[in-house]
Design a protein around this motif. Sequence first.
Motif, mmCIF file in Angstrom:
data_model
loop_
_atom_site.group_PDB
_atom_site.id
_atom_site.type_symbol
_atom_site.label_atom_id
_atom_site.label_comp_id
_atom_site.label_asym_id
_atom_site.label_seq_id
_atom_site.Cartn_x
_atom_site.Cartn_y
_atom_site.Cartn_z
ATOM 1 N N CYS A 1 -15.352 7.292 21.753
ATOM 2 C CA CYS A 1 -16.267 6.526 20.917
ATOM 3 C C CYS A 1 -17.618 6.157 21.529
ATOM 4 O O CYS A 1 -18.665 6.642 21.112
ATOM 5 N N ASP B 1 -5.039 10.049 18.075
ATOM 6 C CA ASP B 1 -6.140 9.897 19.048
ATOM 7 C C ASP B 1 -6.933 11.192 19.281
ATOM 8 O O ASP B 1 -6.874 12.108 18.466
ATOM 9 N N LYS B 2 -7.734 11.206 20.346
ATOM 10 C CA LYS B 2 -8.782 12.250 20.528
ATOM 11 C C LYS B 2 -8.875 12.610 22.012
ATOM 12 O O LYS B 2 -7.911 13.017 22.594
ATOM 13 N N ARG B 3 -10.048 12.591 22.622
ATOM 14 C CA ARG B 3 -10.280 12.752 24.080
ATOM 15 C C ARG B 3 -10.263 14.179 24.591
ATOM 16 O O ARG B 3 -11.021 14.516 25.478
ATOM 17 N N GLN C 1 -14.382 -3.305 18.865
ATOM 18 C CA GLN C 1 -13.817 -2.482 17.796
ATOM 19 C C GLN C 1 -13.991 -3.116 16.421
ATOM 20 O O GLN C 1 -13.926 -2.433 15.414
ATOM 21 N N ASN D 1 -15.520 4.297 27.610
ATOM 22 C CA ASN D 1 -15.575 3.139 26.714
ATOM 23 C C ASN D 1 -15.752 1.808 27.444
ATOM 24 O O ASN D 1 -16.038 0.802 26.807
ATOM 25 N N HIS E 1 -10.579 4.127 12.168
ATOM 26 C CA HIS E 1 -10.070 3.880 13.526
ATOM 27 C C HIS E 1 -8.660 3.280 13.500
ATOM 28 O O HIS E 1 -8.267 2.641 12.534
ATOM 29 N N ARG E 2 -7.958 3.458 14.611
ATOM 30 C CA ARG E 2 -6.593 2.939 14.775
ATOM 31 C C ARG E 2 -6.505 1.453 14.421
ATOM 32 O O ARG E 2 -7.440 0.686 14.640
ATOM 33 N N HIS F 1 1.676 -3.057 14.695
ATOM 34 C CA HIS F 1 0.288 -2.632 14.565
ATOM 35 C C HIS F 1 0.132 -1.254 13.896
ATOM 36 O O HIS F 1 -0.597 -1.100 12.915
ATOM 37 N N HIS G 1 -3.882 6.058 26.782
ATOM 38 C CA HIS G 1 -3.414 7.370 26.294
ATOM 39 C C HIS G 1 -3.259 8.436 27.389
ATOM 40 O O HIS G 1 -2.837 9.555 27.092
HETATM 41 C C1 SGN Z 1 -8.087 1.244 21.145
HETATM 42 C C2 SGN Z 1 -6.913 1.994 20.518
HETATM 43 C C3 SGN Z 1 -6.760 3.349 21.155
HETATM 44 C C4 SGN Z 1 -8.065 4.097 21.119
HETATM 45 C C5 SGN Z 1 -9.137 3.265 21.794
HETATM 46 C C6 SGN Z 1 -10.495 3.901 21.826
HETATM 47 N N1 SGN Z 1 -5.698 1.243 20.663
HETATM 48 O O1 SGN Z 1 -7.775 0.925 22.473
HETATM 49 O O2 SGN Z 1 -5.753 4.054 20.459
HETATM 50 O O3 SGN Z 1 -7.954 5.327 21.766
HETATM 51 O O4 SGN Z 1 -9.250 2.041 21.096
HETATM 52 O O5 SGN Z 1 -10.938 4.239 20.550
HETATM 53 S S1 SGN Z 1 -5.376 0.042 19.651
HETATM 54 O O6 SGN Z 1 -3.927 -0.112 19.683
HETATM 55 O O7 SGN Z 1 -6.064 -1.130 20.124
HETATM 56 O O8 SGN Z 1 -5.820 0.389 18.320
HETATM 57 S S2 SGN Z 1 -12.480 4.471 20.356
HETATM 58 O O9 SGN Z 1 -12.661 5.148 19.060
HETATM 59 O O10 SGN Z 1 -13.121 3.196 20.362
HETATM 60 O O11 SGN Z 1 -12.898 5.323 21.456
#
Ligand code: SGN
Length: 509
Positions: free
Chosen positions: A74, A357-359, A141, A95, A193-194, A243, A440
């Motif tokens: 991100c 996820d991604k990366r 986030q 990040n 997003h997650r 979650h 991750h």
């Molecule tokens: C949070 C998410 C991760 C995700 C990162 C980065 N966990 O840590 O799954 O990879 O953000 O995402 S969570 O349980 O808190 O949702 S990014 O898009 O900001 O890079």
Amino acid sequence: MTLIRFVAITLLLGVAAPALAQTGRPNIVFIFSDDHAYQAISAYGSRINQTPNIDRIAREGMRFENALVTNSICAPSRAVIQTGKYSHVNGLLDNRQVFDGSQQTFPKLLQGAGYQTAMVGKWHLKSDPTGFDYWEVLPGQGSYYNPDFRVPGGQKRHHGYVTEIITDLSLAWLEGRDPDRPFLLMTQHKAPHRGWMSGPEKLTLYDGVDIPEPETLFDDYANRASPARLQEMEIGRHMIDGHDMKLKPPAGTPEDAPGMRLWLAGYGRLDEQQRRVWDAAYEPKNATFLAAGLEGRDLVRWKYQRYIKDYLRTIASVDDNVGRILRYLDATGLAENTIVVYASDQGFYLGEHGWFDKRWMYEESLKTPLIVRWPGVVEPGSVNSDMVSNLDFAETFLDVAGVAIPSDMQGRSLVPSLGGETPSDWRTSFYYRYYEQGVHNVAPHEGVRTERHKLIHYYETDEWELFDLVTDPNEMRSVYGDEAYSETHDELLAELERLKRDLQVPATP
Ligand code: SGN
Ligand code: CA
């Protein structure tokens, strides 16, 4: 193209023709989402959802099939977009770091050239946005419901669903801007997003429907280097009950129990009325699940369905809100001289390789959606398959505005390609590098991609992978070390070294 030349000449001569406000420098509306996989856009052939408003941009504009990110995560992606420079040059590798907002960015250059600039929504660069006349951004986030926003000198809370609020703020800014000057509006969604919390009207969308599974949901990670096996991003093993799976923790669960912090940051923010709507949607589905006692692959399949439906529900709201912006541009007559871009910060796994996820430098996270509408310049319904990148966005926006592209930017303007004429010396290879260590557990790596092949180096353990994207599009079998590919390997390795020299990448540890 002709329009650009006309604008450039007009600016050069210093002619401030009154008509310029109408026909002159185009406005830019950049709609950006977080983790929106191209596999979940119908214009990209989605098998799992429909996105009619995003599709409209593609139908009236150009869809890029090979938009690659330099670092699939991100904040780094956002820093690349702001600067037109790779992570090792703009200084934001992962990040956790704070973006140095004092450096050159394209919004600052547009602002200096007379554009009005606005940034609304997910920012994620920690430092205050710079180069914007107006900004209102989510802290970190951000939250799906009743989100706080950072504003210059403080913070304020808006009541409601984040995707709608970001759009409301964007439209309010458009309404109040100076109509006589061109503008840049960056509308940056938190979704999908997650956390994947659907908007109130989408909570039961897809109920009773089975979403198709990807072919590689049960990947066993054979025939690849060790990182693919050692990651922690499997739907089966790494999703959290509360979650991610929206299974309510039992009453009385202590606040410091595993996963509770995230549950409280999501569900815990709902007000009473929102909570009633939420519970009415999830409780019956959860009761059915709990009664079924699923195990093994059946449980993974259920988790995939829960994940993908919630993910797609958040996208349904993004799509509706893209529609609101397009309709506003139509109704105000702005559409004609406004470039509309839809993109995401990177791609995402929708169960491919068993992941979310991604990366990775693998296709699903290396590629990001990119769709551009530019009336009078872009041929409606066109498709571009050149290797373009988020590295090119800053250069493109400056070029669109007739602002000189600084020589220290590392990408190239997409304006010729948008006009249907990709330069003959366009890149045929692309350098990628992912640095983050931690969440991750994806091993840092770098590599080179060409049209057909991909060479990846996990430099901490000195492991390599080589993929042939024609014979193995799902990247299930590395041919690294295979005699038949020895020439290809040598070429790719030489190309990787050349790119690193050209891009001034510091030596890998
Ligand atoms: C949070 C998410 C991760 C995700 C990162 C980065 N966990 O840590 O799954 O990879 O953000 O995402 S969570 O349980 O808190 O949702 S990014 O898009 O900001 O890079
Ligand atoms: Ca992201």
